[in-house]
Enzyme design. Structure first.
Site, short mmCIF file in Angstrom:
data_model
loop_
_atom_site.label_atom_id
_atom_site.label_comp_id
_atom_site.label_asym_id
_atom_site.label_seq_id
_atom_site.Cartn_x
_atom_site.Cartn_y
_atom_site.Cartn_z
N CYS A 1 0.47 6.70 -12.71
CA CYS A 1 -0.77 5.99 -12.36
C CYS A 1 -0.79 4.56 -12.88
O CYS A 1 -1.39 3.69 -12.25
CB CYS A 1 -1.97 6.79 -12.87
SG CYS A 1 -2.13 8.40 -12.05
N VAL A 2 -0.15 4.29 -14.02
CA VAL A 2 -0.08 2.91 -14.51
C VAL A 2 0.75 2.07 -13.55
O VAL A 2 0.32 1.00 -13.10
CB VAL A 2 0.50 2.86 -15.93
CG1 VAL A 2 0.86 1.44 -16.33
CG2 VAL A 2 -0.48 3.47 -16.93
#
Length: 211
Positions: free
Chosen positions: A150-151
């Site tokens: 997700c980063v």
């Protein structure tokens, strides 16, 4: 030095990304489930959460635009998607399930945006880009979990929307260190500036935070 750095340099990757204010901070999915190695956590995520506490305090002191993201699926799974097919346990992250709540040490304050999402990127299908643009953000510092998922997705989308991503390397974490390190290298070569917290705070004109 990364073993493949020479290849990247010969091909023109890894140019310095100039950083301009105004600055903003995005904290990606630092929720209880990702803090717990028995759920979605492990690796260096607890250390990254601890390192983010002073980063968030500094961002608040400077009056930056601050956004947090959570993965939240509908109670009836109506928004079930490809991400939840690949990782079925994600469907357990509902609005009022403790695992989906932001960790208490980083609890949002009034005026900070909380983005609910059902895919890796905090930008996809959300109001985040418009919210940051309204506040004039040019450089977006990014903390959160997981580095390789997700980063990274949020960093790529931040760049695609025209923000200058600054990945705070000790404030992002992953359940496994090899993907963490590989993705930090790759993001620095292609999409973002990458530096540890105190260097990031000095670079953006914020006093270094206490450990």
């Amino acid at each position: 030095m990364h073993a493949e750095l020479g290849t990247y340099e010969r091909q023109g990757f890894g140019a310095t990304l100039p950083l301009h204010g105004p600055y903003g901070l995005l904290i990606v999915d630092f929720v209880n489930g990702f803090a717990d190695p028995q759920v979605f956590g492990g690796g260096n995520i607890p250390d990254a959460i601890a390192a983010t506490v002073p980063l968030l305090a500094a961002a608040r002191e400077r009056g930056w635009a601050i956004a947090h993201s959570r993965i939240v699926y509908a109670e009836d799974d109506a928004d079930h998607n490809i991400f939840s097919i690949k990782v079925p346990g994600m469907l357990g992250l509902k609005e009022h399930v403790p695992a989906s709540a932001i960790v208490p040490a980083l609890a949002p304050r009034a005026g900070e945006l909380v983005v609910r999402k059902t895919v890796p990127s905090a930008f996809f299908g959300t109001s985040l880009a418009a919210w940051l643009a309204q506040r004039g953000v040019q450089t977006l510092l990014v903390a959160g979990a997981v580095t390789s998922g997700c980063v990274r997705a949020s960093v790529v989308d931040a760049m695609s929307w025209g923000f200058r991503p600054l990945v705070v390397s000790d404030c992002v974490g992953d359940r496994a260190l090899a993907p963490h390190e590989a993705n930090l290298f790759d993001m620095q070569q292609k999409y973002a500036a990458v530096m540890p917290r105190d260097e990031a705070l000095r670079t953006t004109g914020t006093p270094a935070a206490a450990a």
